[in-house]
Design an enzyme around this catalytic site. Sequence first.
Site, mmCIF file in Angstrom:
data_model
loop_
_atom_site.group_PDB
_atom_site.id
_atom_site.type_symbol
_atom_site.label_atom_id
_atom_site.label_comp_id
_atom_site.label_asym_id
_atom_site.label_seq_id
_atom_site.Cartn_x
_atom_site.Cartn_y
_atom_site.Cartn_z
ATOM 1 N N ILE A 217 0.775 -1.040 -0.120
ATOM 2 C CA ILE A 217 -0.104 0.101 0.148
ATOM 3 C C ILE A 217 0.814 1.433 0.029
ATOM 4 O O ILE A 217 0.689 2.186 -0.798
ATOM 5 C CB ILE A 217 -1.031 -0.017 1.231
ATOM 6 C CG1 ILE A 217 -2.024 -1.156 1.184
ATOM 7 C CG2 ILE A 217 -1.714 1.178 1.277
ATOM 8 C CD1 ILE A 217 -2.842 -1.374 2.265
ATOM 9 N N ASP B 234 9.688 2.409 8.018
ATOM 10 C CA ASP B 234 9.499 0.894 8.023
ATOM 11 C C ASP B 234 10.385 0.275 9.038
ATOM 12 O O ASP B 234 11.239 0.891 9.760
ATOM 13 C CB ASP B 234 9.682 0.449 6.722
ATOM 14 C CG ASP B 234 8.674 -0.776 6.275
ATOM 15 O OD1 ASP B 234 8.805 -1.876 7.101
ATOM 16 O OD2 ASP B 234 7.625 -0.768 5.570
ATOM 17 N N GLN C 89 4.115 3.679 18.848
ATOM 18 C CA GLN C 89 4.008 4.547 17.765
ATOM 19 C C GLN C 89 3.324 5.753 18.279
ATOM 20 O O GLN C 89 3.392 6.947 18.060
ATOM 21 C CB GLN C 89 3.749 4.071 16.368
ATOM 22 C CG GLN C 89 4.610 2.896 15.926
ATOM 23 C CD GLN C 89 4.485 2.578 14.512
ATOM 24 O OE1 GLN C 89 3.474 2.599 13.943
ATOM 25 N NE2 GLN C 89 5.290 1.813 13.988
ATOM 26 N N ASP D 200 -14.186 0.339 2.192
ATOM 27 C CA ASP D 200 -15.329 -0.533 1.763
ATOM 28 C C ASP D 200 -16.280 0.608 1.265
ATOM 29 O O ASP D 200 -17.285 0.207 0.413
ATOM 30 C CB ASP D 200 -15.646 -0.924 3.366
ATOM 31 C CG ASP D 200 -14.625 -1.759 4.083
ATOM 32 O OD1 ASP D 200 -14.260 -2.641 3.577
ATOM 33 O OD2 ASP D 200 -14.134 -1.160 4.930
ATOM 34 N N HIS E 156 -14.170 -2.543 10.245
ATOM 35 C CA HIS E 156 -13.798 -2.857 8.886
ATOM 36 C C HIS E 156 -13.477 -4.418 8.876
ATOM 37 O O HIS E 156 -12.340 -4.740 9.086
ATOM 38 C CB HIS E 156 -12.092 -2.287 8.500
ATOM 39 C CG HIS E 156 -11.393 -2.681 7.514
ATOM 40 N ND1 HIS E 156 -12.013 -2.624 6.200
ATOM 41 C CD2 HIS E 156 -10.261 -3.381 7.445
ATOM 42 C CE1 HIS E 156 -11.272 -3.251 5.484
ATOM 43 N NE2 HIS E 156 -10.241 -3.900 6.138
HETATM 44 P P1 NAX Z 1 2.485 -5.232 3.287
HETATM 45 O O1 NAX Z 1 3.123 -6.450 3.975
HETATM 46 O O2 NAX Z 1 2.809 -5.147 1.941
HETATM 47 O O3 NAX Z 1 3.262 -4.139 3.878
HETATM 48 C C1 NAX Z 1 3.109 -3.620 5.325
HETATM 49 C C2 NAX Z 1 4.569 -2.921 5.939
HETATM 50 O O4 NAX Z 1 4.569 -2.579 7.055
HETATM 51 C C3 NAX Z 1 5.541 -3.788 5.672
HETATM 52 O O5 NAX Z 1 6.878 -3.025 4.669
HETATM 53 C C4 NAX Z 1 6.317 -4.008 6.941
HETATM 54 O O6 NAX Z 1 7.729 -4.010 7.081
HETATM 55 C C5 NAX Z 1 5.763 -2.712 7.824
HETATM 56 N N1 NAX Z 1 5.962 -2.691 9.225
HETATM 57 C C6 NAX Z 1 5.591 -3.731 9.946
HETATM 58 N N2 NAX Z 1 5.777 -3.347 11.172
HETATM 59 C C7 NAX Z 1 5.971 -1.989 11.111
HETATM 60 C C8 NAX Z 1 6.322 -1.291 12.117
HETATM 61 N N3 NAX Z 1 6.273 -1.715 13.378
HETATM 62 N N4 NAX Z 1 6.648 0.084 12.004
HETATM 63 C C9 NAX Z 1 6.775 0.348 10.517
HETATM 64 N N5 NAX Z 1 6.362 -0.671 9.474
HETATM 65 C C10 NAX Z 1 6.105 -1.747 9.779
HETATM 66 O O7 NAX Z 1 1.026 -4.969 3.663
HETATM 67 P P2 NAX Z 1 -0.174 -3.949 2.893
HETATM 68 O O8 NAX Z 1 -0.599 -4.824 1.909
HETATM 69 O O9 NAX Z 1 0.922 -2.878 2.481
HETATM 70 O O10 NAX Z 1 -1.020 -3.700 4.046
HETATM 71 C C11 NAX Z 1 -0.710 -2.810 5.102
HETATM 72 C C12 NAX Z 1 -1.986 -3.106 6.182
HETATM 73 O O11 NAX Z 1 -3.070 -2.458 5.579
HETATM 74 C C13 NAX Z 1 -2.249 -4.427 6.562
HETATM 75 O O12 NAX Z 1 -2.363 -4.377 7.998
HETATM 76 C C14 NAX Z 1 -3.563 -4.633 5.997
HETATM 77 O O13 NAX Z 1 -4.446 -5.584 6.769
HETATM 78 C C15 NAX Z 1 -4.229 -3.434 5.887
HETATM 79 N N6 NAX Z 1 -5.398 -3.030 4.953
HETATM 80 C C16 NAX Z 1 -6.318 -2.235 5.511
HETATM 81 C C17 NAX Z 1 -7.531 -2.008 4.930
HETATM 82 C C18 NAX Z 1 -8.616 -0.985 5.272
HETATM 83 O O14 NAX Z 1 -9.470 -0.723 4.595
HETATM 84 N N7 NAX Z 1 -8.538 -0.503 6.604
HETATM 85 C C19 NAX Z 1 -7.628 -2.572 3.421
HETATM 86 C C20 NAX Z 1 -5.986 -2.868 2.793
HETATM 87 C C21 NAX Z 1 -5.260 -3.366 3.730
HETATM 88 O O15 NAX Z 1 -5.570 -4.648 3.701
#
Ligand code: NAX
Length: 304
Positions: A16, A42, A112, A159, A187
Amino acid sequence: AKQPVRVLVTGAAGQIGYALVPMIARGVMLGPDQPVILHMLDIAPAAEALNGVKMELVDAAFPLLKGVVATTDVVEACTEVNIAVMVGGFPRKEGMERKDVMSKNVAIYKSQASALEKHAAANCKVLVVANPANTNALILKEFAPSIPEKNISCLTRLDHNRALGQVSERLNVPVSDVKNVIIWGNHSSTQLHGEFITTVQQRGAAIIKARKLSSALSAASSACDHIRDWVLGTPEGTWVSMGVYSDGSYNVPAGLIYSFPVTCRNGEWTIVQGLPIDELSRKKLDLTAEELTEEKELAYSCLS
Ligand code: NAX
C-alpha cells in the site's frame, strides 16, 4: 506560497505504501497546490526496500515534493508530522492465534502512539489503515492522550468506495453519480448485510484471488480520499464513512472506534444525525459493536 505539510506513512516499503506515496507526492491527498514533505517509516528488515522507494520518489521529480525522510527510527519519522497514515503492522500468518497477532499490533501501536504524542505537530491528524484498523486506532488513542480524540480515525473508506463501485456497476451509471452509502462499525465482515453486502465484504478476498496480492491501489486511493475530505471538506449534500471515536450516536457504545457517516468542514468531521435505522440495520449495528467491544477487550488483555 504555502508551507509544506509533513505527511508520515508507516509501512511505507509495503504494497500500500508503494501505491500511496506517489499519490501524496502528486497532490492527490492534499490538493494540487499543497507542497508536502514525506516521512516514511518501516522496520529494519525493510530498510533497503524503503531506500529504493525513496530513490524512485527522487526519480519521479514531483514538483510538490519538498523533501523525503526515509527511516527506521520511529522518533525521526514522527517528528513534526501534520498527518500520519499508519499502514505498518504485523500481518496474521498461517497458524497464528488471533491473540498473538493482536498482541504484536498492540505493542506496535502503543509505541508509535507515544512517539506521535511526544513529537508530532500539535493538531496532527491520524488515519490508521493497518488491521485490525479500528482497534489499532483505539490503542493509538489510549497511548497518545494529548492528541485530541477527534484527530484519530481509521480507514473504512475503502469499503465505502467498494460499495459505491458496486452500485455503479449494477445500475450501469458512472460512479460519480452515486453517493451517500454508509459503512457502519468495524472494517470486517460484520459491517453490512445481503448479497450486495457480501460482495463488498468479500471484495478483498476476490482481489487476492485475482491478483495474488491484496488490494493496494484502491486502499491507497481511499486513504487519500479519507484525508482529503477530512482536511478540505466533503461536498455539500454528501457524506462519507470514517472510523471515529464513538460519542454514543445511534446507540453505538461510546468508547469504540466505529465507522459512521460523517460530513467534514474546516478540518473537523461531524456524525450525520437522524438517519432512519430499520430493524435489520439495527441488528447489524449492534453486532459490529459487539465484535469491536470483544476486540477491545482482547487488545486490553494484551497490555501488560
Ligand atoms: P505489506 O505487508 O505489503 O506492508 C506492510 C509494511 O509494514 C511492511 O513493509 C512492513 O515491513 C511494515 N511494518 C511492519 N511492522 C512495522 C512497524 N512496527 N513500523 C513500521 N512499519 C512496519 O502490507 P499492505 O498490503 O501494504 O497492507 C498494510 C496493512 O493494511 C495491513 O495491515 C492490511 O491488513 C491493511 N489493510 C487495511 C485496509 C482497510 O480498509 N482498513 C484495506 C487494505 C489493507 O488490507
